[in-house]
Design an enzyme around this catalytic site. Structure first.
Site, PDB file in Angstrom:
ATOM      1  N   SER A 147      14.346  30.932 -74.890  1.00  0.00           N
ATOM      2  CA  SER A 147      15.724  30.469 -74.746  1.00  0.00           C
ATOM      3  C   SER A 147      16.485  31.472 -73.902  1.00  0.00           C
ATOM      4  O   SER A 147      16.135  32.669 -73.865  1.00  0.00           O
ATOM      5  CB  SER A 147      16.391  30.343 -76.118  1.00  0.00           C
ATOM      6  OG  SER A 147      17.785  30.142 -75.996  1.00  0.00           O
ATOM      7  N   TYR A 160      18.027  34.446 -84.414  1.00  0.00           N
ATOM      8  CA  TYR A 160      17.377  33.510 -83.493  1.00  0.00           C
ATOM      9  C   TYR A 160      17.144  34.174 -82.134  1.00  0.00           C
ATOM     10  O   TYR A 160      16.034  34.109 -81.571  1.00  0.00           O
ATOM     11  CB  TYR A 160      18.248  32.264 -83.338  1.00  0.00           C
ATOM     12  CG  TYR A 160      17.796  31.298 -82.259  1.00  0.00           C
ATOM     13  CD1 TYR A 160      16.755  30.422 -82.477  1.00  0.00           C
ATOM     14  CD2 TYR A 160      18.450  31.258 -81.027  1.00  0.00           C
ATOM     15  CE1 TYR A 160      16.349  29.524 -81.500  1.00  0.00           C
ATOM     16  CE2 TYR A 160      18.054  30.359 -80.040  1.00  0.00           C
ATOM     17  CZ  TYR A 160      17.006  29.502 -80.287  1.00  0.00           C
ATOM     18  OH  TYR A 160      16.612  28.622 -79.309  1.00  0.00           O
TER      19      TYR A 160
END
Length: 273
Positions: A147, A160
């Protein structure tokens, strides 16, 4: 090189979290370019729909119901997929998830759930799949879906983002460790995409917020999951035969912009609303 070198005909792929969103887009795009695909997902109803769509494209498909936070289930899934198709050539470590939480309020249980789903699942799938690829003797391709949050600060998504940063580091190391087996390893770092999970967020935006969002994205629009799939196909194909160990930000330029925003009147400015 020939035009056919972009094809992945008769290669076998595993896509974790392949029933929805980015995973679904990658699975279907791989199938369109000739791959047979195993879907590993806990959402069996949607997984069956993706399998049917792949079969409608003329490719073989398999759903292996899998809780990817359980390493035992992941190893069993890889064994089932490789046994069913008789080979394994491509692994896409796509499964993951996050929930926005201020770190000071986040529980240890939440930390561990994030780490198991986003990071440990990748470790287990990579180890099992790499062993299967080595046993097959044809090499292979491993693609980790990271990401943009693994490449920049991410307030509200600290654990995350740390997992995704770890995924990117792991990608580089695996590219070296597995190179002697002709296994190439990559990471993709998407940013703002149209997915079922994010669509409600986009729908709730005011016209002003939507316009500001589009100015934030240098190419001026949200991405499609198929556009992540197309990069995955390229990396798995012979067209990328001399690439390994790289992380590609498939983000329409948001990482490169680093605070630069397109003005409604034209041109660019730093940190402009």
């Amino acid at each position: 090189m020939n035009p056919s070198d972009i094809l992945v005909t008769d290669q076998v792929a595993i896509v974790t979290g392949g029933a929805n969103g980015i995973g679904e887009g990658i699975a279907l795009t791989l199938a369109r370019f000739g791959a047979d695909v195993a879907i590993a997902d806990v959402d069996t109803e949607k997984g069956r729909q993706v399998v049917a769509a792949i079969q409608a494209l003329g490719r073989r498909a398999l759903l292996v119901p899998t809780d990817c936070a359980d390493t035992g289930q992941i190893r069993s899934m890889v064994e089932q997929a490789a046994g069913h198709f008789g080979r394994l050539d491509i692994l896409v470590n796509n499964v993951g998830g996050s929930r926005q939480t201020d770190f000071l309020e986040q529980s240890e249980r939440s930390w561990k759930r994030h780490i198991d789903l986003n990071l440990v699942s990748m470790l287990a799938a990579t180890q099992a799949s790499a062993r299967a690829m080595i046993a097959g003797g044809r090499g292979g391709t491993i693609i980790n879906i990271a990401s943009s949050e693994g490449l920049r600060a991410a307030p509200g998504y600290a654990v995350y983002a740390a997992c995704k940063a770890g995924m990117i580091s792991f990608t580089r190391t695996m590219a070296l460790e597995l190179s002697e087996h002709a296994i190439r390893v990559f990471a993709l770092a998407p940013d703002m995409l149209v997915t079922p999970g994010l669509q409600p967020y986009y729908d709730a935006a005011t016209p002003g917020e939507a316009a500001a969002r589009d100015r934030y994205i240098p190419l001026g629009r949200l991405g499609k999951v198929e556009e992540i799939g197309s990069v995955a196909v390229f990396l798995a194909s012979r067209m990328a035969s001399y690439l390994t160990g790289v992380t590609l930000p498939v983000d329409a330029g948001t990482l490169a912009s680093s605070g630069w925003t397109r003005l409604a009147s034209g041109g660019w400015a730093l940190y402009h609303d």
